[in-house]
Design a protein around this motif. Structure first.
Motif, PDB file in Angstrom:
ATOM      1  N   PRO A   1       0.997  -1.278  -0.142  1.00 27.51           N
ATOM      2  CA  PRO A   1       0.039  -0.121  -0.035  1.00 27.51           C
ATOM      3  C   PRO A   1       0.882   1.220  -0.045  1.00 27.51           C
ATOM      4  CG  PRO A   1      -0.632  -1.546   1.722  1.00 27.51           C
ATOM      5  CD  PRO A   1       0.540  -2.187   1.090  1.00 27.51           C
ATOM      6  N   ALA A   2       0.618   2.265  -0.867  1.00 30.77           N
ATOM      7  CA  ALA A   2       1.194   3.560  -0.868  1.00 30.77           C
ATOM      8  C   ALA A   2       0.657   4.474   0.053  1.00 30.77           C
ATOM      9  CB  ALA A   2       1.219   4.117  -2.142  1.00 30.77           C
ATOM     10  N   ASP A   3      -0.684   4.336   0.742  1.00 33.52           N
ATOM     11  CA  ASP A   3      -1.163   5.428   1.500  1.00 33.52           C
ATOM     12  C   ASP A   3      -1.034   5.028   3.098  1.00 33.52           C
ATOM     13  OD1 ASP A   3      -2.887   2.989   1.508  1.00 33.52           O
ATOM     14  OD2 ASP A   3      -4.546   4.190   1.325  1.00 33.52           O
ATOM     15  N   ARG A   4      -0.426   4.001   3.626  1.00 33.87           N
ATOM     16  CA  ARG A   4      -0.272   3.622   4.899  1.00 33.87           C
ATOM     17  C   ARG A   4       0.993   2.529   5.059  1.00 33.87           C
ATOM     18  NH1 ARG A   4      -1.604  -1.576   5.080  1.00 33.87           N
ATOM     19  NH2 ARG A   4      -3.171  -2.606   3.672  1.00 33.87           N
ATOM     20  N   ARG A   5       1.235   2.327   6.398  1.00 26.56           N
ATOM     21  CA  ARG A   5       2.341   1.363   6.546  1.00 26.56           C
ATOM     22  C   ARG A   5       1.718  -0.207   6.308  1.00 26.56           C
ATOM     23  NH1 ARG A   5       4.985   3.410  12.205  1.00 26.56           N
ATOM     24  NH2 ARG A   5       5.806   5.272  11.512  1.00 26.56           N
ATOM     25  N   PRO A   6       2.619  -1.056   5.863  1.00 32.91           N
ATOM     26  CA  PRO A   6       1.970  -2.471   5.870  1.00 32.91           C
ATOM     27  C   PRO A   6       1.807  -3.029   6.928  1.00 32.91           C
ATOM     28  CG  PRO A   6       4.592  -2.356   5.241  1.00 32.91           C
ATOM     29  CD  PRO A   6       4.185  -0.821   5.483  1.00 32.91           C
TER      30      PRO A   6
END
Length: 353
Positions: free
Chosen positions: A132-137
């Motif tokens: 994901p680019a919008d949050r931590r994995p």
């Protein structure tokens, strides 16, 4: 897709449990440029009768695709069934049913195979795991991302058929999708073959997984015991594999078990001390998994619960492996290139258009 020449002709073998991702994999394979496979072998490894495999095979692959019934004994056995049923082609490309070959995968594969030397047994792909680019994995997403740096991963691995025949293929004692690829690669190297890195790129999406996936994955500790029995303690370094936290898990589990035992024996001080050690170890482990992640309520809850269960699960599977594989002797280097008995060819079922 065009036809490959004789030296770089290949078949694709995909073991599958019939997951929906198989259709996306086949569509990407059909859409890629470059020489196409001589044959696509789908190994239906579902347990039980199962019925006909529901495979959405694109028209470009339909006439060259066959379904082979597996024995539901895991991916190692399924891949052996597949490559032995693939016909007389120089190369076998193993794909998992949840990967997506890139748009120029076929062209890059042709270059990978054309530049392989006569002693090259296998050529790896570059595996990409989108995060994901919008949050931590999450913890599971980070676990899957480790596939991008794994050596000799059979999510996309091309092996020379002659090399597979020389070493007897995959060791079917590895019943899970874990370590069977490293074992085969080490046997190839021990037999005098080489392994090379390729230029083709394959995407491995993060598939959905339940809350307890990290606990179930601890069964791999038994496979690690088998690897040590077969290849010695140096196999970790040779395979570039992480040692993980098993020693800490064993210590935390021992502290918890001792605390429980002391409590039952009426020794409260010893129980309290061991209980504190167990709690400290469990808390440290949970924090190590929570801090790099998204820190949502669901993720924190999952990490807290599984961090308490994971060490005893890892310890149990490690002990199980010690018992299960205690009588297996080390593999001698001279054995690495000796073909193992091969089963009778599987009956093929050709897909109808």
């Amino acid at each position: 897709m065009t036809e490959s020449d004789g030296m770089t002709a290949y078949a694709v073998v995909i073991p599958t449990l019939g997951r929906p991702s198989l259709g996306a994999c086949l569509r990407a394979l059909a859409a890629t440029g470059g020489p196409g496979p001589e044959r696509v072998v789908l190994v239906d490894d579902r347990p039980g009768p199962g019925g006909t495999l529901a495979a959405d095979v694109p028209p470009a692959l339909r006439t060259r695709t066959v379904v082979v019934r597996g024995a539901a004994r895991g991916p190692a056995a399924a891949r052996n069934r597949g490559w032995r049923a693939a016909g007389d082609v120089p190369w076998i490309v193993f794909l998992d049913d949840d990967v997506i070959p890139g748009p120029i995968w076929g062209d890059d594969l042709a270059l990978d195979l054309a530049t392989a030397t006569g002693r090259t047994a296998g050529v790896t792909a570059r595996v990409e795991v989108p995060l994901p680019a919008d949050r931590r994995p999450t913890d599971w997403e980070r676990n899957t991302a480790g596939l991008a740096t794994a050596r000799w991963i059979t999510a996309d691995m091309a092996y020379r058929r002659a090399a597979l025949e020389a070493v007897g293929g995959f060791d079917e004692r590895f019943r899970r999708a874990f370590r069977e690829d490293a074992d085969l690669a080490l046997r190839m190297l021990d037999a005098g073959w080489t392994l090379a890195g390729g230029r083709r790129t394959t995407t491995h999406p993060v598939r959905p997984a339940g809350r307890w996936i990290s606990v179930r994955l601890q069964a791999g500790n038994a496979d690690d015991v088998l690897m040590t029995r077969l290849h010695g303690r140096a196999w970790w370094r040779r395979a570039g594999a992480s040692r993980g936290r098993l020693p800490v898990h064993l210590a935390v589990t021992a502290a918890g078990a001792t605390a429980l035992g002391c409590a039952l024996l009426g020794r409260p001080r010893a129980a309290a001390a061991c209980g504190a050690a167990w709690l400290a170890g469990t808390a440290e482990f949970a924090l190590a998994r929570i801090l790099p992640g998204p820190r949502t309520r669901d993720e924190i809850t999952t990490m807290a619960l599984t961090s308490a269960l994971l060490p005893p699960a890892a310890s149990w599977h490690w002990l199980r492996g010690q018992l299960l594989y205690r009588s297996i002797p080390p593999r001698r280097p001279s054995e690495a290139g000796e073909p193992e008995p091969q089963p009778r060819p599987a009956v093929r079922e050709r897909l109808r258009s």
